[in-house]
Scaffold this motif. Structure first.
Motif, short mmCIF file in Angstrom:
data_model
loop_
_atom_site.label_atom_id
_atom_site.label_comp_id
_atom_site.label_asym_id
_atom_site.label_seq_id
_atom_site.Cartn_x
_atom_site.Cartn_y
_atom_site.Cartn_z
N ALA A 21 0.91 -1.29 -0.01
CA ALA A 21 -0.14 -0.07 -0.17
C ALA A 21 0.88 1.28 -0.23
N LYS A 22 0.70 2.05 -1.03
CA LYS A 22 1.25 3.46 -1.02
C LYS A 22 1.40 4.00 0.15
N ASN A 23 0.02 4.56 0.59
CA ASN A 23 -0.44 5.50 1.49
C ASN A 23 0.09 4.89 2.92
N GLU A 24 0.22 3.64 3.29
CA GLU A 24 0.82 3.01 4.32
C GLU A 24 2.24 3.22 4.28
N LEU A 96 6.36 15.49 -2.76
CA LEU A 96 5.49 14.62 -2.48
C LEU A 96 4.59 14.80 -1.11
N ARG A 97 3.57 14.29 -1.02
CA ARG A 97 2.50 14.70 0.27
C ARG A 97 3.18 14.02 1.49
N GLY A 98 3.68 12.86 1.16
CA GLY A 98 3.98 12.04 2.33
C GLY A 98 5.31 12.65 3.00
N ARG A 125 -7.96 22.39 -2.11
CA ARG A 125 -7.14 22.73 -0.94
C ARG A 125 -6.88 21.60 0.24
N ARG A 126 -5.77 21.41 0.36
CA ARG A 126 -5.10 20.31 1.45
C ARG A 126 -4.66 20.78 2.50
N PRO A 127 -5.31 21.57 3.44
CA PRO A 127 -4.91 22.45 4.53
C PRO A 127 -4.15 21.25 5.54
N LEU A 128 -2.80 21.99 6.15
CA LEU A 128 -2.29 21.38 7.20
C LEU A 128 -2.75 21.73 8.57
N ASP A 166 -10.19 18.91 14.54
CA ASP A 166 -11.09 19.50 13.76
C ASP A 166 -11.63 18.60 12.50
N GLU A 167 -10.83 17.89 11.99
CA GLU A 167 -11.13 16.89 11.04
C GLU A 167 -9.99 15.69 11.10
N ALA A 168 -10.55 14.57 10.81
CA ALA A 168 -10.07 13.16 10.71
C ALA A 168 -9.18 13.39 9.69
N SER A 169 -8.02 13.91 9.77
CA SER A 169 -6.78 13.95 8.55
C SER A 169 -6.20 12.86 8.85
N VAL A 170 -5.85 12.03 7.76
CA VAL A 170 -5.01 10.80 7.52
C VAL A 170 -3.68 11.19 8.03
N THR A 171 -2.91 11.78 7.27
CA THR A 171 -1.56 12.04 7.62
C THR A 171 -1.64 13.08 8.88
N GLY A 172 -2.28 13.88 9.00
CA GLY A 172 -2.45 14.59 10.24
C GLY A 172 -2.17 13.89 11.64
N CYS A 194 -8.81 6.48 11.12
CA CYS A 194 -8.53 5.27 11.66
C CYS A 194 -8.47 4.42 10.23
N GLU A 195 -7.91 4.94 9.41
CA GLU A 195 -7.77 4.22 8.15
C GLU A 195 -6.91 2.80 8.25
N PRO A 196 -6.83 1.78 7.55
CA PRO A 196 -6.00 0.68 7.81
C PRO A 196 -4.39 1.09 7.73
N HIS A 311 -16.03 9.20 2.63
CA HIS A 311 -16.40 9.42 3.87
C HIS A 311 -14.73 8.98 4.47
N THR A 312 -14.54 9.68 5.79
CA THR A 312 -13.60 9.17 6.38
C THR A 312 -13.93 7.63 6.67
N TRP A 313 -12.50 7.04 6.86
CA TRP A 313 -12.90 5.41 7.58
C TRP A 313 -13.53 5.26 8.61
N LYS A 340 -16.97 14.43 -1.65
CA LYS A 340 -17.19 15.37 -0.76
C LYS A 340 -15.82 15.95 -0.24
N MET A 341 -14.65 15.12 -0.11
CA MET A 341 -13.71 15.63 0.44
C MET A 341 -12.90 16.73 -0.61
N PHE A 342 -12.72 16.56 -1.67
CA PHE A 342 -11.55 17.36 -2.35
C PHE A 342 -12.61 18.07 -3.63
C1 LIG Z 1 -0.37 10.33 1.39
C2 LIG Z 1 -1.62 10.02 1.75
O1 LIG Z 1 -1.87 9.19 2.79
N1 LIG Z 1 -2.57 10.78 0.95
C3 LIG Z 1 -3.83 10.30 1.37
C4 LIG Z 1 -4.43 11.25 2.94
O2 LIG Z 1 -4.04 12.53 2.49
P1 LIG Z 1 -4.21 13.65 3.54
O3 LIG Z 1 -3.74 13.12 4.80
O4 LIG Z 1 -3.49 14.86 2.93
O5 LIG Z 1 -5.84 14.33 3.52
P2 LIG Z 1 -6.76 14.49 4.95
O6 LIG Z 1 -7.03 13.21 5.39
O7 LIG Z 1 -5.84 15.46 5.49
O8 LIG Z 1 -7.88 15.31 4.21
C5 LIG Z 1 -8.27 14.80 2.75
C6 LIG Z 1 -9.31 15.97 2.35
O9 LIG Z 1 -10.74 15.92 3.09
C7 LIG Z 1 -10.96 16.72 4.04
N2 LIG Z 1 -11.58 16.48 5.16
C8 LIG Z 1 -10.67 15.33 5.85
C9 LIG Z 1 -11.19 14.62 7.06
C10 LIG Z 1 -12.63 15.33 7.63
O10 LIG Z 1 -12.95 14.72 8.42
N3 LIG Z 1 -13.33 16.23 6.67
C11 LIG Z 1 -12.67 16.77 5.72
O11 LIG Z 1 -13.39 17.65 4.91
C12 LIG Z 1 -9.52 17.80 4.01
O12 LIG Z 1 -9.95 19.11 4.46
C13 LIG Z 1 -8.73 17.66 2.97
O13 LIG Z 1 -9.32 18.60 1.83
O14 LIG Z 1 -5.93 10.92 3.10
C14 LIG Z 1 -6.82 11.28 1.90
C15 LIG Z 1 -8.23 11.18 2.28
O15 LIG Z 1 -8.31 9.76 2.77
C16 LIG Z 1 -6.35 10.60 0.80
O16 LIG Z 1 -7.22 11.11 -0.32
C17 LIG Z 1 -5.06 10.60 0.23
O17 LIG Z 1 -4.67 9.85 -0.73
#
Ligand SMILES: CC(=O)N[C@H]1[C@@H](OP(=O)(O)OP(=O)(O)OC[C@H]2O[C@@H](n3ccc(=O)[nH]c3=O)[C@H](O)[C@@H]2O)O[C@H](CO)[C@@H](O)[C@@H]1O
Ligand SMILES: C=C(OP(=O)(O)O)C(=O)O
Length: 434
Positions: A21-24, A96-98, A125-128, A166-172, A194-196, A311-313, A340-342
Protein backbone atom coordinates in the motif's frame (compact mmCIF):
# COMPACT_ATOMS: atom_id res chain seq x y z
CA UNK A 1 6.70 13.68 -19.70
CA UNK A 2 5.99 10.02 -20.50
CA UNK A 3 2.80 8.78 -22.16
CA UNK A 4 0.95 5.51 -22.57
CA UNK A 5 -0.33 4.45 -25.94
CA UNK A 6 -3.27 2.13 -25.34
CA UNK A 7 -5.12 0.01 -27.88
CA UNK A 8 -8.40 -0.72 -26.17
CA UNK A 9 -11.33 -3.05 -26.48
CA UNK A 10 -9.58 -6.30 -25.55
CA UNK A 11 -10.72 -8.53 -22.71
CA UNK A 12 -7.95 -9.37 -20.24
CA UNK A 13 -7.49 -12.61 -18.33
CA UNK A 14 -5.32 -13.91 -15.55
CA UNK A 15 -4.02 -13.34 -12.04
CA UNK A 16 -2.54 -10.20 -10.58
CA UNK A 17 -0.86 -9.58 -7.23
CA UNK A 18 -1.51 -6.17 -5.65
CA UNK A 19 1.50 -4.12 -4.63
CA UNK A 20 2.12 -2.98 -1.05
CA UNK A 21 0.00 0.00 0.00
CA UNK A 22 1.35 3.40 -1.11
CA UNK A 23 -0.25 5.47 1.62
CA UNK A 24 0.75 3.01 4.35
CA UNK A 25 4.32 2.95 3.05
CA UNK A 26 4.62 6.73 3.33
CA UNK A 27 3.62 6.64 7.03
CA UNK A 28 5.72 3.61 7.93
CA UNK A 29 8.84 4.98 6.25
CA UNK A 30 8.60 8.23 8.23
CA UNK A 31 8.28 6.22 11.46
CA UNK A 32 11.82 4.83 11.06
CA UNK A 33 12.97 8.28 12.23
CA UNK A 34 11.59 7.53 15.71
CA UNK A 35 14.37 5.12 16.72
CA UNK A 36 18.13 4.71 16.38
CA UNK A 37 17.64 0.94 16.03
CA UNK A 38 17.16 -0.95 12.75
CA UNK A 39 13.67 -1.24 11.26
CA UNK A 40 13.09 -3.78 8.49
CA UNK A 41 10.11 -3.18 6.20
CA UNK A 42 8.79 -5.56 3.55
CA UNK A 43 6.23 -5.40 0.73
CA UNK A 44 7.40 -1.86 -0.11
CA UNK A 45 5.96 -0.88 -3.50
CA UNK A 46 8.43 0.34 -6.10
CA UNK A 47 6.63 3.53 -7.05
CA UNK A 48 7.76 7.11 -7.56
CA UNK A 49 6.48 8.59 -4.28
CA UNK A 50 7.93 5.82 -2.14
CA UNK A 51 11.27 5.94 -3.96
CA UNK A 52 11.40 9.70 -3.43
CA UNK A 53 10.73 9.35 0.29
CA UNK A 54 13.40 6.66 0.67
CA UNK A 55 15.85 8.98 -1.11
CA UNK A 56 14.88 11.84 1.20
CA UNK A 57 15.49 9.68 4.28
CA UNK A 58 18.84 8.53 2.90
CA UNK A 59 19.89 12.12 2.24
CA UNK A 60 18.88 13.01 5.82
CA UNK A 61 21.44 10.47 7.02
CA UNK A 62 19.25 7.39 7.53
CA UNK A 63 21.14 4.22 6.59
CA UNK A 64 19.16 2.40 3.93
CA UNK A 65 19.91 -1.19 2.92
CA UNK A 66 17.97 -2.99 0.20
CA UNK A 67 17.61 -6.63 1.30
CA UNK A 68 15.44 -7.78 -1.61
CA UNK A 69 13.37 -6.00 -4.30
CA UNK A 70 10.62 -5.15 -1.78
CA UNK A 71 12.41 -5.28 1.58
CA UNK A 72 14.59 -2.59 3.11
CA UNK A 73 16.41 -2.10 6.39
CA UNK A 74 16.54 1.42 7.79
CA UNK A 75 18.58 2.79 10.68
CA UNK A 76 18.19 6.40 11.76
CA UNK A 77 21.17 6.48 14.17
CA UNK A 78 22.99 9.40 12.54
CA UNK A 79 20.37 11.83 11.26
CA UNK A 80 21.98 14.96 9.83
CA UNK A 81 19.87 17.88 11.06
CA UNK A 82 21.92 20.34 8.97
CA UNK A 83 20.56 18.72 5.80
CA UNK A 84 17.17 20.27 6.60
CA UNK A 85 18.71 23.68 5.84
CA UNK A 86 19.73 22.80 2.29
CA UNK A 87 17.89 23.70 -0.94
CA UNK A 88 17.99 19.99 -1.87
CA UNK A 89 15.89 19.13 1.19
CA UNK A 90 13.36 21.84 0.35
CA UNK A 91 13.01 20.54 -3.22
CA UNK A 92 12.56 16.96 -1.99
CA UNK A 93 10.00 18.01 0.63
CA UNK A 94 7.93 19.77 -2.04
CA UNK A 95 7.96 16.74 -4.33
CA UNK A 96 5.41 14.55 -2.52
CA UNK A 97 2.63 14.68 0.07
CA UNK A 98 4.11 11.93 2.25
CA UNK A 99 7.12 14.08 3.23
CA UNK A 100 4.82 15.93 5.63
CA UNK A 101 4.95 12.95 7.99
CA UNK A 102 8.59 13.53 8.94
CA UNK A 103 7.34 16.46 11.07
CA UNK A 104 5.95 14.44 14.00
CA UNK A 105 8.86 12.00 14.38
CA UNK A 106 11.55 14.68 13.93
CA UNK A 107 9.90 17.01 16.45
CA UNK A 108 9.49 14.21 18.98
CA UNK A 109 13.00 12.82 18.67
CA UNK A 110 15.16 15.84 17.77
CA UNK A 111 13.02 18.73 19.04
CA UNK A 112 12.70 20.43 15.66
CA UNK A 113 11.77 20.09 12.04
CA UNK A 114 11.03 22.28 9.05
CA UNK A 115 9.31 21.68 5.76
CA UNK A 116 7.99 23.49 2.71
CA UNK A 117 4.36 22.95 1.77
CA UNK A 118 4.42 19.33 0.62
CA UNK A 119 3.46 18.16 -2.86
CA UNK A 120 0.93 15.52 -3.88
CA UNK A 121 -2.11 15.70 -6.07
CA UNK A 122 -3.61 19.08 -6.98
CA UNK A 123 -7.15 18.05 -6.13
CA UNK A 124 -8.35 21.04 -4.13
CA UNK A 125 -7.33 22.70 -0.90
CA UNK A 126 -5.34 20.38 1.33
CA UNK A 127 -4.90 22.28 4.59
CA UNK A 128 -2.26 21.23 7.12
CA UNK A 129 -3.87 23.04 10.04
CA UNK A 130 -4.88 19.83 11.84
CA UNK A 131 -1.25 18.64 11.77
CA UNK A 132 0.04 21.81 13.39
CA UNK A 133 -2.81 22.34 15.84
CA UNK A 134 -2.15 18.81 17.11
CA UNK A 135 1.63 19.17 17.27
CA UNK A 136 1.26 22.55 19.02
CA UNK A 137 -1.00 20.94 21.63
CA UNK A 138 1.90 18.55 22.30
CA UNK A 139 4.17 21.56 22.92
CA UNK A 140 5.52 22.32 19.43
CA UNK A 141 6.05 26.02 18.57
CA UNK A 142 5.19 26.80 14.96
CA UNK A 143 6.75 29.58 12.90
CA UNK A 144 5.43 30.26 9.45
CA UNK A 145 7.74 31.74 6.81
CA UNK A 146 5.57 33.21 4.11
CA UNK A 147 2.55 31.00 3.49
CA UNK A 148 4.32 27.83 2.62
CA UNK A 149 7.33 27.15 4.80
CA UNK A 150 6.87 25.75 8.29
CA UNK A 151 9.29 25.49 11.19
CA UNK A 152 8.32 23.69 14.37
CA UNK A 153 10.38 23.19 17.50
CA UNK A 154 10.15 22.37 21.17
CA UNK A 155 12.36 22.96 24.17
CA UNK A 156 12.67 19.67 25.98
CA UNK A 157 10.30 16.76 25.48
CA UNK A 158 6.83 17.08 23.99
CA UNK A 159 4.07 16.61 26.55
CA UNK A 160 0.83 14.65 26.35
CA UNK A 161 -2.45 16.51 25.82
CA UNK A 162 -6.14 15.99 25.08
CA UNK A 163 -7.24 17.01 21.61
CA UNK A 164 -10.40 16.85 19.57
CA UNK A 165 -9.34 17.16 15.94
CA UNK A 166 -11.44 19.45 13.76
CA UNK A 167 -11.07 16.92 10.93
CA UNK A 168 -9.98 13.31 10.86
CA UNK A 169 -6.93 13.99 8.71
CA UNK A 170 -5.07 10.83 7.69
CA UNK A 171 -1.55 12.21 7.49
CA UNK A 172 -2.36 14.68 10.30
CA UNK A 173 -3.30 11.86 12.68
CA UNK A 174 -0.13 9.97 11.70
CA UNK A 175 2.01 13.02 12.53
CA UNK A 176 0.33 13.58 15.89
CA UNK A 177 0.54 9.90 16.85
CA UNK A 178 4.25 9.85 15.99
CA UNK A 179 4.75 12.94 18.14
CA UNK A 180 2.72 11.59 21.05
CA UNK A 181 4.45 8.19 21.33
CA UNK A 182 7.64 9.90 22.57
CA UNK A 183 5.89 12.69 24.55
CA UNK A 184 5.85 12.84 28.33
CA UNK A 185 2.47 11.75 29.71
CA UNK A 186 -0.82 10.81 28.15
CA UNK A 187 -2.23 12.03 24.84
CA UNK A 188 -5.85 11.51 23.87
CA UNK A 189 -6.76 12.05 20.23
CA UNK A 190 -10.50 12.17 19.55
CA UNK A 191 -11.79 12.27 15.96
CA UNK A 192 -8.58 10.52 14.95
CA UNK A 193 -8.48 9.06 11.44
CA UNK A 194 -8.45 5.25 11.56
CA UNK A 195 -7.72 4.04 8.00
CA UNK A 196 -5.94 0.68 7.77
CA UNK A 197 -2.79 2.73 7.02
CA UNK A 198 -3.02 4.26 10.50
CA UNK A 199 -3.88 0.98 12.16
CA UNK A 200 -0.78 -0.52 10.60
CA UNK A 201 1.33 2.43 11.76
CA UNK A 202 0.01 2.12 15.33
CA UNK A 203 0.60 -1.64 15.38
CA UNK A 204 4.17 -1.12 14.23
CA UNK A 205 4.74 1.58 16.86
CA UNK A 206 3.43 -0.80 19.55
CA UNK A 207 5.95 -3.41 18.39
CA UNK A 208 8.62 -0.69 18.77
CA UNK A 209 7.56 -0.18 22.40
CA UNK A 210 4.83 2.48 22.13
CA UNK A 211 1.73 2.32 24.32
CA UNK A 212 -1.37 2.97 22.22
CA UNK A 213 -4.97 2.10 23.02
CA UNK A 214 -8.00 2.33 20.75
CA UNK A 215 -6.25 1.28 17.53
CA UNK A 216 -8.84 1.11 14.74
CA UNK A 217 -11.19 3.59 16.45
CA UNK A 218 -11.43 7.37 16.37
CA UNK A 219 -10.32 7.65 20.01
CA UNK A 220 -6.65 6.96 20.57
CA UNK A 221 -4.99 7.07 23.97
CA UNK A 222 -1.23 7.15 23.93
CA UNK A 223 1.06 6.92 26.94
CA UNK A 224 4.38 8.37 25.88
CA UNK A 225 7.60 6.40 26.38
CA UNK A 226 11.20 7.65 26.53
CA UNK A 227 12.50 5.65 23.60
CA UNK A 228 11.43 3.24 20.91
CA UNK A 229 13.32 0.26 19.52
CA UNK A 230 13.65 -1.49 16.19
CA UNK A 231 11.12 -3.84 14.62
CA UNK A 232 10.00 -5.60 11.46
CA UNK A 233 6.91 -4.62 9.52
CA UNK A 234 5.08 -5.86 6.42
CA UNK A 235 2.85 -3.56 4.40
CA UNK A 236 -0.75 -4.50 3.59
CA UNK A 237 -1.71 -4.94 -0.06
CA UNK A 238 -2.83 -1.63 -1.58
CA UNK A 239 -6.62 -1.46 -1.25
CA UNK A 240 -6.84 1.30 -3.85
CA UNK A 241 -4.96 -0.84 -6.34
CA UNK A 242 -7.26 -3.79 -5.56
CA UNK A 243 -10.30 -1.59 -6.22
CA UNK A 244 -8.72 -0.32 -9.43
CA UNK A 245 -8.26 -3.91 -10.66
CA UNK A 246 -11.89 -4.77 -9.83
CA UNK A 247 -12.97 -1.73 -11.86
CA UNK A 248 -10.64 -2.65 -14.70
CA UNK A 249 -12.05 -6.20 -14.90
CA UNK A 250 -15.65 -4.93 -14.95
CA UNK A 251 -15.08 -2.24 -17.58
CA UNK A 252 -13.19 -4.52 -19.95
CA UNK A 253 -15.45 -7.57 -19.43
CA UNK A 254 -12.42 -9.50 -18.18
CA UNK A 255 -11.97 -12.44 -15.84
CA UNK A 256 -9.33 -11.48 -13.33
CA UNK A 257 -8.21 -13.00 -10.04
CA UNK A 258 -6.66 -10.55 -7.61
CA UNK A 259 -4.40 -12.48 -5.29
CA UNK A 260 -3.87 -12.20 -1.52
CA UNK A 261 -6.09 -9.18 -0.91
CA UNK A 262 -6.38 -9.26 2.93
CA UNK A 263 -10.12 -8.99 2.27
CA UNK A 264 -10.96 -8.25 5.91
CA UNK A 265 -9.07 -4.91 5.59
CA UNK A 266 -11.00 -3.66 2.54
CA UNK A 267 -13.94 -2.14 4.42
CA UNK A 268 -16.77 -1.04 2.13
CA UNK A 269 -14.79 -1.40 -1.10
CA UNK A 270 -16.11 -4.80 -2.30
CA UNK A 271 -19.74 -4.01 -1.46
CA UNK A 272 -19.53 -0.66 -3.24
CA UNK A 273 -18.49 -2.38 -6.48
CA UNK A 274 -21.33 -4.87 -5.91
CA UNK A 275 -23.76 -1.93 -5.78
CA UNK A 276 -22.67 -1.15 -9.34
CA UNK A 277 -23.69 -4.70 -10.24
CA UNK A 278 -20.21 -6.18 -10.37
CA UNK A 279 -19.95 -9.78 -9.26
CA UNK A 280 -17.10 -10.62 -6.92
CA UNK A 281 -16.27 -13.99 -5.46
CA UNK A 282 -14.00 -14.39 -2.47
CA UNK A 283 -11.86 -17.50 -2.96
CA UNK A 284 -9.87 -17.77 0.24
CA UNK A 285 -8.06 -14.43 0.31
CA UNK A 286 -8.26 -13.93 -3.47
CA UNK A 287 -10.95 -11.90 -5.23
CA UNK A 288 -12.23 -13.50 -8.43
CA UNK A 289 -13.99 -11.13 -10.82
CA UNK A 290 -15.81 -13.09 -13.55
CA UNK A 291 -16.17 -11.75 -17.08
CA UNK A 292 -19.51 -9.91 -17.18
CA UNK A 293 -21.20 -8.69 -20.34
CA UNK A 294 -23.51 -6.39 -18.38
CA UNK A 295 -23.76 -5.06 -14.85
CA UNK A 296 -26.61 -3.11 -13.36
CA UNK A 297 -26.47 -0.34 -10.76
CA UNK A 298 -28.65 -0.95 -7.69
CA UNK A 299 -31.22 1.59 -6.58
CA UNK A 300 -32.28 2.42 -3.04
CA UNK A 301 -35.15 0.29 -1.66
CA UNK A 302 -37.69 2.89 -2.77
CA UNK A 303 -36.33 2.81 -6.32
CA UNK A 304 -34.54 6.16 -6.13
CA UNK A 305 -31.12 6.78 -7.71
CA UNK A 306 -28.07 5.48 -5.82
CA UNK A 307 -25.44 7.86 -4.45
CA UNK A 308 -21.87 6.74 -3.94
CA UNK A 309 -19.92 9.14 -1.75
CA UNK A 310 -16.67 9.23 0.18
CA UNK A 311 -16.23 9.48 3.92
CA UNK A 312 -13.48 9.13 6.47
CA UNK A 313 -12.77 5.50 7.41
CA UNK A 314 -14.63 3.21 7.91
CA UNK A 315 -16.58 5.04 5.19
CA UNK A 316 -15.61 4.73 1.55
CA UNK A 317 -12.17 6.05 0.67
CA UNK A 318 -12.19 9.11 -1.64
CA UNK A 319 -9.28 7.60 -3.55
CA UNK A 320 -11.55 5.12 -5.33
CA UNK A 321 -14.32 7.43 -6.50
CA UNK A 322 -12.64 8.19 -9.86
CA UNK A 323 -12.45 4.46 -10.62
CA UNK A 324 -16.04 3.84 -9.48
CA UNK A 325 -17.18 6.71 -11.68
CA UNK A 326 -15.49 5.34 -14.77
CA UNK A 327 -16.92 1.86 -14.15
CA UNK A 328 -20.43 3.33 -13.89
CA UNK A 329 -20.15 4.76 -17.42
CA UNK A 330 -20.70 1.25 -18.84
CA UNK A 331 -23.21 -0.02 -16.26
CA UNK A 332 -26.95 -0.22 -16.75
CA UNK A 333 -28.60 2.52 -14.71
CA UNK A 334 -27.71 5.83 -13.11
CA UNK A 335 -25.61 6.82 -10.12
CA UNK A 336 -24.68 10.08 -8.43
CA UNK A 337 -20.99 10.19 -7.53
CA UNK A 338 -20.47 12.64 -4.67
CA UNK A 339 -16.82 13.48 -3.90
CA UNK A 340 -17.21 15.30 -0.59
CA UNK A 341 -13.62 15.72 0.51
CA UNK A 342 -11.83 17.26 -2.46
CA UNK A 343 -13.00 20.12 -4.68
CA UNK A 344 -11.07 19.43 -7.86
CA UNK A 345 -11.08 15.70 -8.30
CA UNK A 346 -13.98 15.30 -10.71
CA UNK A 347 -12.94 17.63 -13.53
CA UNK A 348 -11.39 14.70 -15.41
CA UNK A 349 -14.92 13.65 -16.43
CA UNK A 350 -14.54 16.05 -19.40
CA UNK A 351 -12.19 13.50 -20.93
CA UNK A 352 -14.66 10.67 -20.39
CA UNK A 353 -17.37 12.79 -22.01
CA UNK A 354 -15.04 13.30 -25.00
CA UNK A 355 -14.74 9.51 -25.18
CA UNK A 356 -18.51 9.17 -25.39
CA UNK A 357 -19.54 8.70 -21.75
CA UNK A 358 -22.82 10.18 -20.51
CA UNK A 359 -21.99 12.26 -17.47
CA UNK A 360 -23.39 15.48 -16.06
CA UNK A 361 -20.93 17.35 -13.83
CA UNK A 362 -23.45 18.96 -11.48
CA UNK A 363 -20.82 20.97 -9.56
CA UNK A 364 -17.17 20.38 -8.53
CA UNK A 365 -18.23 17.73 -6.02
CA UNK A 366 -20.99 15.82 -7.82
CA UNK A 367 -21.35 14.02 -11.13
CA UNK A 368 -24.33 12.04 -12.38
CA UNK A 369 -23.37 9.09 -14.55
CA UNK A 370 -25.91 7.59 -16.91
CA UNK A 371 -24.52 4.17 -17.81
CA UNK A 372 -24.30 3.04 -21.43
CA UNK A 373 -24.90 -0.63 -20.54
CA UNK A 374 -22.17 -1.62 -23.05
CA UNK A 375 -24.43 -0.58 -25.96
CA UNK A 376 -21.91 2.04 -27.11
CA UNK A 377 -18.22 1.54 -26.50
CA UNK A 378 -16.15 4.55 -25.46
CA UNK A 379 -13.72 5.63 -28.19
CA UNK A 380 -10.02 6.32 -27.83
CA UNK A 381 -8.68 9.91 -27.58
CA UNK A 382 -5.55 11.75 -26.47
CA UNK A 383 -5.74 12.97 -22.89
CA UNK A 384 -3.59 14.05 -19.95
CA UNK A 385 -3.57 12.44 -16.54
CA UNK A 386 -4.43 15.21 -14.02
CA UNK A 387 -3.90 13.23 -10.82
CA UNK A 388 -3.02 9.73 -9.71
CA UNK A 389 -6.53 8.26 -9.42
CA UNK A 390 -8.06 10.11 -12.39
CA UNK A 391 -5.01 8.85 -14.28
CA UNK A 392 -5.75 5.22 -13.52
CA UNK A 393 -9.46 5.76 -14.20
CA UNK A 394 -8.55 7.15 -17.65
CA UNK A 395 -6.27 4.16 -18.23
CA UNK A 396 -9.20 1.84 -17.46
CA UNK A 397 -11.42 3.85 -19.82
CA UNK A 398 -8.77 3.65 -22.55
CA UNK A 399 -8.40 -0.14 -22.13
CA UNK A 400 -12.15 -0.55 -22.57
CA UNK A 401 -12.42 1.90 -25.47
CA UNK A 402 -12.56 1.27 -29.16
CA UNK A 403 -9.27 2.18 -30.84
CA UNK A 404 -6.15 4.05 -29.80
CA UNK A 405 -5.79 6.37 -26.83
CA UNK A 406 -2.77 8.29 -25.64
CA UNK A 407 -2.52 9.20 -21.97
CA UNK A 408 0.04 11.91 -21.28
CA UNK A 409 1.75 12.73 -17.98
CA UNK A 410 1.70 9.14 -16.76
CA UNK A 411 4.26 10.10 -14.09
CA UNK A 412 1.08 10.83 -12.11
CA UNK A 413 0.07 7.17 -12.41
CA UNK A 414 3.64 6.02 -11.69
CA UNK A 415 3.41 7.85 -8.33
CA UNK A 416 1.25 5.05 -7.03
CA UNK A 417 1.00 2.08 -9.39
CA UNK A 418 4.03 -0.18 -9.70
CA UNK A 419 5.06 -1.02 -13.33
CA UNK A 420 1.38 -0.81 -14.22
CA UNK A 421 1.97 -1.03 -17.97
CA UNK A 422 4.01 -4.24 -17.65
CA UNK A 423 1.67 -5.88 -15.15
CA UNK A 424 -1.43 -5.20 -17.26
CA UNK A 425 0.36 -6.25 -20.45
CA UNK A 426 0.91 -9.62 -18.75
CA UNK A 427 -2.91 -9.92 -18.55
CA UNK A 428 -3.26 -9.24 -22.28
CA UNK A 429 -3.56 -5.44 -22.30
CA UNK A 430 -1.98 -3.49 -25.16
CA UNK A 431 -0.09 -0.63 -23.54
CA UNK A 432 3.13 0.95 -24.79
CA UNK A 433 5.15 3.51 -22.85
CA UNK A 434 6.19 6.34 -25.19
C1 LIG B 1 -0.31 10.39 1.39
C2 LIG B 1 -1.70 10.06 1.83
O1 LIG B 1 -1.91 9.27 2.73
N1 LIG B 1 -2.68 10.65 1.15
C3 LIG B 1 -4.07 10.36 1.48
C4 LIG B 1 -4.46 11.19 2.69
O2 LIG B 1 -4.20 12.55 2.37
P1 LIG B 1 -4.25 13.66 3.50
O3 LIG B 1 -3.83 13.12 4.80
O4 LIG B 1 -3.49 14.81 2.91
O5 LIG B 1 -5.78 14.00 3.55
P2 LIG B 1 -6.65 14.49 4.81
O6 LIG B 1 -7.19 13.29 5.50
O7 LIG B 1 -5.85 15.46 5.60
O8 LIG B 1 -7.82 15.28 4.11
C5 LIG B 1 -8.32 15.04 2.85
C6 LIG B 1 -9.30 16.13 2.47
O9 LIG B 1 -10.53 15.87 3.11
C7 LIG B 1 -10.92 16.95 3.93
N2 LIG B 1 -11.48 16.37 5.15
C8 LIG B 1 -10.80 15.41 5.83
C9 LIG B 1 -11.32 14.86 6.99
C10 LIG B 1 -12.55 15.31 7.45
O10 LIG B 1 -13.04 14.86 8.49
N3 LIG B 1 -13.21 16.26 6.74
C11 LIG B 1 -12.69 16.80 5.59
O11 LIG B 1 -13.30 17.66 4.99
C12 LIG B 1 -9.63 17.75 4.19
O12 LIG B 1 -9.90 19.10 4.41
C13 LIG B 1 -8.87 17.53 2.90
O13 LIG B 1 -9.25 18.44 1.90
O14 LIG B 1 -5.85 10.98 2.98
C14 LIG B 1 -6.74 11.38 1.93
C15 LIG B 1 -8.16 11.17 2.45
O15 LIG B 1 -8.43 9.83 2.66
C16 LIG B 1 -6.43 10.57 0.67
O16 LIG B 1 -7.21 11.07 -0.38
C17 LIG B 1 -4.96 10.68 0.29
O17 LIG B 1 -4.66 9.74 -0.72
C1 LIG C 1 -4.29 11.76 -3.32
C2 LIG C 1 -3.45 10.75 -3.26
O1 LIG C 1 -2.14 10.84 -2.98
P1 LIG C 1 -1.34 12.09 -2.33
O2 LIG C 1 -1.96 12.34 -1.02
O3 LIG C 1 0.05 11.54 -2.22
O4 LIG C 1 -1.45 13.23 -3.28
C3 LIG C 1 -3.88 9.35 -3.51
O5 LIG C 1 -3.10 8.44 -3.16
O6 LIG C 1 -4.95 9.13 -4.08
Amino acid sequence: MASFEVIGGKALKGEIVPQGAKNEALQILCAVLLTDEPVTISNIPEIRDVNKLIELLRDMGVKVGKLSPDTYRFQADAVNLDYLDTPEFVAQGRALRGSVMILGPMLARFGKCQLPKPGGDKIGRRPLDTHFVGLEKLGGKLTLEGKDFYRISTEGRLHGAYMLLDEASVTGTANIVMGAVLAEGITTIYNAACEPYLQQLCKMLVRMGAKINGIGSNLLTIEGVERLGGTEHRMLPDMIEIGSFIGLAAMTGSEITIKDCQIQELGLIPDTFRKLGIQLEFRGDDIFVPAQEHYEIATYLDGSILTISDHTWPGLTPDLLSVLLVVATQAKGTVLIHQKMFESRLFFVDKLIDMGAQIILCDPHRATVIGLDQRNQLHGITMTSPDIRAGVALLIAALSADGRSVIENVEQIDRGYQYIDKRLTALGAQIRRL
